[in-house]
Design a protein around this motif. Structure first.
Motif, PDB file in Angstrom:
ATOM      1  N   GLU A 150     -93.274  88.283  21.876  1.00 19.06           N
ATOM      2  CA  GLU A 150     -93.774  88.709  23.181  1.00 19.06           C
ATOM      3  C   GLU A 150     -92.983  89.920  23.685  1.00 19.06           C
ATOM      4  O   GLU A 150     -93.553  90.856  24.261  1.00 19.06           O
ATOM      5  CB  GLU A 150     -93.687  87.570  24.188  1.00 19.06           C
ATOM      6  N   ASP A 153     -94.355  92.868  21.507  1.00 18.88           N
ATOM      7  CA  ASP A 153     -95.761  93.264  21.591  1.00 18.88           C
ATOM      8  C   ASP A 153     -96.396  93.031  22.967  1.00 18.88           C
ATOM      9  O   ASP A 153     -97.546  93.422  23.179  1.00 18.88           O
ATOM     10  CB  ASP A 153     -96.588  92.502  20.550  1.00 18.88           C
ATOM     11  N   THR A 156    -100.293  90.313  25.682  1.00 14.30           N
ATOM     12  CA  THR A 156    -101.709  90.380  25.313  1.00 14.30           C
ATOM     13  C   THR A 156    -101.994  89.718  23.964  1.00 14.30           C
ATOM     14  O   THR A 156    -103.105  89.248  23.738  1.00 14.30           O
ATOM     15  CB  THR A 156    -102.190  91.846  25.257  1.00 14.30           C
ATOM     16  N   ARG A 157    -101.004  89.646  23.077  1.00 10.76           N
ATOM     17  CA  ARG A 157    -101.236  89.085  21.746  1.00 10.76           C
ATOM     18  C   ARG A 157    -100.604  87.713  21.584  1.00 10.76           C
ATOM     19  O   ARG A 157    -100.465  87.231  20.453  1.00 10.76           O
ATOM     20  CB  ARG A 157    -100.682  90.047  20.683  1.00 10.76           C
ATOM     21  N   GLU A 160    -102.579  85.083  19.631  1.00 17.50           N
ATOM     22  CA  GLU A 160    -102.594  85.421  18.208  1.00 17.50           C
ATOM     23  C   GLU A 160    -101.250  85.074  17.566  1.00 17.50           C
ATOM     24  O   GLU A 160    -101.188  84.502  16.474  1.00 17.50           O
ATOM     25  CB  GLU A 160    -102.898  86.910  18.055  1.00 17.50           C
ATOM     26  N   HIS A 161    -100.181  85.422  18.248  1.00 20.56           N
ATOM     27  CA  HIS A 161     -98.843  85.138  17.726  1.00 20.56           C
ATOM     28  C   HIS A 161     -98.594  83.632  17.630  1.00 20.56           C
ATOM     29  O   HIS A 161     -97.941  83.168  16.691  1.00 20.56           O
ATOM     30  CB  HIS A 161     -97.780  85.774  18.612  1.00 20.56           C
ATOM     31  N   GLU A 164     -99.998  82.387  14.463  1.00 18.78           N
ATOM     32  CA  GLU A 164     -99.196  82.858  13.340  1.00 18.78           C
ATOM     33  C   GLU A 164     -97.910  82.049  13.201  1.00 18.78           C
ATOM     34  O   GLU A 164     -97.506  81.659  12.094  1.00 18.78           O
ATOM     35  CB  GLU A 164     -98.853  84.336  13.531  1.00 18.78           C
TER      36      GLU A 164
END
Length: 274
Positions: A150, A153, A156-157, A160-161, A164
């Motif tokens: 966080e 990036d 916002t992701r 998604e993270h 993963e």
């Protein structure tokens, strides 16, 4: 014994819920089927749901005066019959990905609560825990990885993270099954999986004579409270403030797509009279 309030709610829906609640004159139990780690299904049911239902089946026929070893043996026999009847389940996957459940059982005849795994207990407001140490390690690692990603990036992701990170941690979440029912291992933990469970790994809570108010719950309630309303309110606040479950140090969970909560949840509060 007087039942005050109950709740059983699946994180997706009731059909896929791997928790079970059992109530009779002799036993009260909350059963949490361990989330399936395989794509195997039998009659559309996951290994966690099957394990949970088999524990209920066992309690229905268990003699009221049964002691803990008899309960554990009866559940193991039921699991063994499943494997005999369903040879399609890969034998090499039974240890890591087979039938698994945890539960907490109150025996009215014995006036004792048996905490088999990490289901939760309150007796007159006092909590009893039987935690899985490895969960705290994996959860802390997940939180560290998410914070680093966080920071790199941005928010916002994060969804998604989160996927993963869980994908990376999943093999380790499976691998810790090597410590199941091993009292000598640093990360040993107690689980119903067909293996013999050393009695010292089960938390037995005898109740003294007199009146007691008892709460039994699955770990779908990260903050177990003395009443259902309070427990639901604490859960709602956590879901709102921390949907990734970064503050959940007992397990690595987040609010996935289509989920109403971090996990299936079951709660029962009852009064034991003199």
């Amino acid at each position: 014994m007087k039942i005050i309030e109950t709740m059983l709610c699946g994180k997706f829906d009731q059909q896929r819920c791997e928790d079970s609640l059992f109530v009779s004159d002799d036993f009260v139990a909350v059963i949490d089927g361990v989330s399936s780690k395989t794509d195997f299904r039998f009659e559309g049911k996951t290994t966690g749901k099957l394990a949970s239902e088999f524990v209920v089946e066992t309690l229905k026929t268990l003699p009221r005066e049964a002691e803990l070893p008899e309960l554990l043996n009866a559940i193991n026999q039921r699991f063994a019959r499943f494997y005999e009847d369903v040879p399609a389940f890969p034998p090499e996957e039974r240890e890591d990905c087979g039938l698994q459940a945890v539960c907490v059982v109150y025996s009215a005849y014995r006036r004792t609560i048996w905490q088999i795994g990490d289901c939760q207990v309150l007796v007159d407001g006092m909590p009893y825990a039987n935690v899985k140490k490895s969960d705290a390690v994996i959860c802390a690692m997940r939180g560290l990885m998410l914070d680093i990603l966080e920071m790199r990036d941005g928010e916002t992701r994060i969804a998604e993270h989160d996927k993963e990170v869980l994908d990376l941690l999943f093999p380790w979440m499976v691998a810790v099954s090597a410590f199941a029912n091993d009292p000598k291992a640093r990360y040993g933990y107690c689980v119903l999986n067909g293996q013999e469970i050393p009695l010292q790994m089960v938390n037995a809570i005898p109740l003294e004579a007199g009146e007691h108010e008892v709460v039994l719950a699955s770990d779908g309630y990260p903050c177990l409270e003395p009443t259902l309303q309070q427990s639901e309110q604490s859960l709602e606040k956590l879901l709102r403030d921390d949907p990734q479950g970064r503050c959940l140090f007992a397990s690595a969970r987040s609010l996935g797509e289509g989920q109403k909560s971090f996990d299936d949840r079951t709660y029962i509060r009852f009064l034991i009279e003199e």
